[in-house]
Design an enzyme around this catalytic site. Structure first.
Site, PDB file in Angstrom:
ATOM      1  N   THR A 126      44.013  40.483  32.200  1.00 21.44           N
ATOM      2  CA  THR A 126      43.947  41.191  33.484  1.00 21.44           C
ATOM      3  C   THR A 126      43.250  42.531  33.339  1.00 21.44           C
ATOM      4  O   THR A 126      43.474  43.230  32.352  1.00 21.44           O
ATOM      5  CB  THR A 126      45.396  41.457  33.945  1.00 21.44           C
ATOM      6  N   VAL A 152      52.302  32.705  40.626  1.00 19.81           N
ATOM      7  CA  VAL A 152      51.868  34.089  40.862  1.00 19.81           C
ATOM      8  C   VAL A 152      52.420  34.944  39.723  1.00 19.81           C
ATOM      9  O   VAL A 152      53.587  34.804  39.347  1.00 19.81           O
ATOM     10  CB  VAL A 152      52.393  34.591  42.223  1.00 19.81           C
ATOM     11  N   GLY A 167      49.474  40.915  30.278  1.00 19.29           N
ATOM     12  CA  GLY A 167      50.309  40.095  29.406  1.00 19.29           C
ATOM     13  C   GLY A 167      51.132  39.114  30.223  1.00 19.29           C
ATOM     14  O   GLY A 167      50.748  38.776  31.347  1.00 19.29           O
TER      15      GLY A 167
HETATM   16  N1  ASP Z   1      49.571  39.534  33.627  1.00 19.90           N
HETATM   17  C1  ASP Z   1      48.764  38.394  33.965  1.00 19.90           C
HETATM   18  C2  ASP Z   1      49.622  37.366  34.626  1.00 19.90           C
HETATM   19  O1  ASP Z   1      50.737  37.138  34.192  1.00 19.90           O
HETATM   20  C3  ASP Z   1      48.061  37.749  32.816  1.00 19.90           C
HETATM   21  C4  ASP Z   1      47.424  38.637  31.791  1.00 19.90           C
HETATM   22  O2  ASP Z   1      47.362  39.841  31.932  1.00 19.90           O
HETATM   23  O3  ASP Z   1      46.957  38.074  30.800  1.00 19.90           O
HETATM   24  O4  ASP Z   1      49.159  36.731  35.538  1.00 19.90           O
END
Ligand code: ASP
Length: 341
Positions: free
Chosen positions: A201, A230, A253
């Protein structure tokens, strides 16, 4: 192909130089800019290019809100970033579904969840914030809102991401297991594509010359997720939070874990109580670990924070979380300290 979540590799790579910016440890940070010196920070290495876009606004006296929107749009439009916007990896049914949120200095906020076919979900989130009495729109309703307000429908699944998804399908058991996130984030068995320049993200936080903070967060979420899932990124307080009196925070994450503790809000509240941004992020990560120490051995969550005075810092569970900083005196990528080494 690089794995998206290969922490060991990514930890090793964080010691190398990237572009013009040298990676530095948290202790090497440049002095905190004086109040009202504009600054922008964003998650991961690809934040550096996005920060440059935000700086075109901030460096010219523009508003932090405009800066973060302009900045993250660069990542959204970049097909090589397979974790955000156009070119994002699809869910397990092959649909690219996007989550995004935006928040300004006055607690105005907007978000979209599980939005398909729109390259810039961040701009839809901003439009919801500015043109409706609501904060969040989801799925088909969000798409209808976007199309009714001039956004163009397009195919976001690039040949590269479609190919990666088909490769994943060959090995995938395609079962919505309870432990799907553990499998996706396992150190040993990591099926997620994406190299060290291609992480996760984008969360961006900015302080403008008027002393106002804003933030934006946009993602395609977990690759190969269950359709309709989501994450934390569009949940105000989880993936993003801004309070002009205290600071701003964002996360990347495993979103489920961030949502459980409303992580970005917690970081901001720790800053309000007097902690520096890196310590506020550290305390928040420690909260996650306290709640579920076993799970946290194998997952990654990173927080990034910017105080109302322009101090910044990050912290993560696993090594490998990086963030990019741009001000009139610095343009660097930092490796965040982490709970595990
Ligand atoms: N935080 C994001 C989600 O859970 C994924 C990521 O940052 O890798 O959709």
């Amino acid at each position: 192909m690089f794995s998206r979540r290969n922490f060991l590799k990514s930890a090793a790579l964080t010691s190398v130089m990237v572009g013009a910016g040298k990676r530095l440890g948290a202790r090497d940070r440049t002095p905190v800019p004086a109040k009202n010196n504009p600054i922008v920070v964003s998650t991961w290495d690809f934040g550096k290019v996005a920060n440059a876009g935000a700086w075109n606004v901030l460096g010219n006296g523009g508003r932090a809100l405009d800066a973060v929107e302009a900045g993250v749009k660069i990542a959204e439009a970049d097909p090589s970033v397979q974790t955000v916007g156009y070119g994002g990896l699809p869910d397990r049914d092959g649909f690219v579904t996007l989550d995004a949120s935006i928040m300004d200095e006055n607690h105005n906020c907007g978000s979209v969840m599980c939005l398909e076919h729109i390259m810039h979900p961040i701009s839809v989130a901003r439009m919801i914030m500015e043109k409706t009495p609501h904060i969040a729109l989801a799925g088909e309703g969000a798409l209808q809102f976007a199309l009714a307000n001039g956004f163009t429908k397009m195919n976001l699944l690039t040949p590269a991401s479609e190919n990666d998804w088909k490769e994943w399908m060959k090995k995938a058991r395609y079962i919505p297991e309870k432990n799907i996130e553990n499998r996706l984030y396992s150190r040993e068995d990591d099926p997620m594509p994406g190299g060290p320049e291609n992480h996760d993200t984008i969360g961006m936080l900015a302080l403008d010359a008027a002393g106002n903070l804003s933030g934006a967060c946009t993602t395609s979420g977990l690759a190969y997720k269950i359709h309709g899932r989501v994450g934390d990124s569009p949940i105000i307080g989880a993936g993003l939070y801004v309070d002009n009196e205290a600071g701003a925070a964002t996360s990347s994450g495993v979103g489920e874990e961030v949502m459980r503790i409303v992580g970005s809000h917690l970081v901001v509240e720790y800053m309000r109580s007097g902690l520096a941004p890196d310590m506020a992020c550290k305390k928040t990560v420690e909260r996650l670990i306290k709640i579920n120490p076993e799970k946290c051995k194998t997952i990654q969550v990173g927080f990034l924070a910017l105080s109302r005075n322009g101090a910044y810092g990050g912290y993560s569970i696993q090594p490998g979380f990086t963030y990019a900083v741009k001000s009139d005196r610095t343009e660097q990528i930092f490796k965040a300290n982490s709970y595990y080494q």
